[in-house]
Design an enzyme around this catalytic site. Sequence first.
Site, mmCIF file in Angstrom:
data_model
loop_
_atom_site.group_PDB
_atom_site.id
_atom_site.type_symbol
_atom_site.label_atom_id
_atom_site.label_comp_id
_atom_site.label_asym_id
_atom_site.label_seq_id
_atom_site.Cartn_x
_atom_site.Cartn_y
_atom_site.Cartn_z
ATOM 1 N N TYR A 163 -64.012 32.140 -64.232
ATOM 2 C CA TYR A 163 -64.914 31.703 -65.292
ATOM 3 C C TYR A 163 -64.405 32.137 -66.663
ATOM 4 O O TYR A 163 -64.349 31.335 -67.599
ATOM 5 C CB TYR A 163 -66.309 32.274 -65.038
ATOM 6 C CG TYR A 163 -67.369 31.736 -65.957
ATOM 7 C CD1 TYR A 163 -67.811 30.418 -65.839
ATOM 8 C CD2 TYR A 163 -67.941 32.537 -66.946
ATOM 9 C CE1 TYR A 163 -68.789 29.919 -66.683
ATOM 10 C CE2 TYR A 163 -68.923 32.048 -67.788
ATOM 11 C CZ TYR A 163 -69.343 30.740 -67.655
ATOM 12 O OH TYR A 163 -70.308 30.239 -68.499
ATOM 13 N N SER A 215 -68.334 30.472 -73.852
ATOM 14 C CA SER A 215 -69.279 31.457 -73.337
ATOM 15 C C SER A 215 -69.000 32.785 -74.026
ATOM 16 O O SER A 215 -67.922 32.972 -74.613
ATOM 17 C CB SER A 215 -69.096 31.610 -71.822
ATOM 18 O OG SER A 215 -69.753 32.753 -71.323
#
Length: 270
Positions: A155, A142
């Site tokens: 995350y 990401s």
Amino acid sequence: MDYYAHRVAVITGAGSGIGRALAVNLARRGTRLALSDQNAEAVAETARRCQRFGARVFTDTVDVTDRQAVLRHSAAVHEEFGRVDMVFCVAGVIHTGRLLNSEFSDFDHVLNVNLLGVVNTAKTFLPLLISSGGGHVVTVSSAFGFFSAPCYTAYSASKFAVRGFSESLRQEMRLDGHPVSVTCVYPGGVRTPIMRNGRFAKGEDSAAVTKRFDTKVARMDASRAAAIILLGVRRRQAQVFVGADAKIAWILVRALGSAYQRLVLWVGRR
């Protein structure tokens, strides 16, 4: 002939978002597909969409955190197709909220799916990829895999780890002379249900966070993201940045070093 025609591609997290978009794109190109997701109905719907293009599709319900389930899935895929050419490790989850207000179980959930799910999938299918003579592992990190932000500790930790895992695996494949490429994908804001399906710490306004993500962050359609990813994979790129936001974040980190964190805090206070 299309680069992807007649190849066998394994896709985890194929029930929605980028996983589904990759599956449909590859189906158009004549790829044989092994699709899995924890949601049986969702992956079945993806299979139906792919079969409209005449694709041969094998589906399975798999929790990527269950190592034995991944091993059984690998054996079933090998029995179905006899080979595996590429593996897309797409399954992922998110948790939003400050660490002080988060549960250990939420942190474990994100790490288990986003990191160990990738490890389980890549390691299990690696022998088949090597034997294919030109395999490819595709992991999904990401922009938060190199650019951190508050309220995304779990995350970011998982996506930073996927980046490190991918780079180390790429080095191992080259060092040992194995014919396997490794591509790590860094999406920015892509329209997927990840936030709507995410977990939230105590005190977080889940509706407001989700609305902000859907309206202000997730600007790229998943089908466009899939096209960018597949172009990068065909070129055997080590890194694929999906979206201008991901590219800008990468440039900022490279230019500013750790000072980018002050910029994040300044923006957050405005």
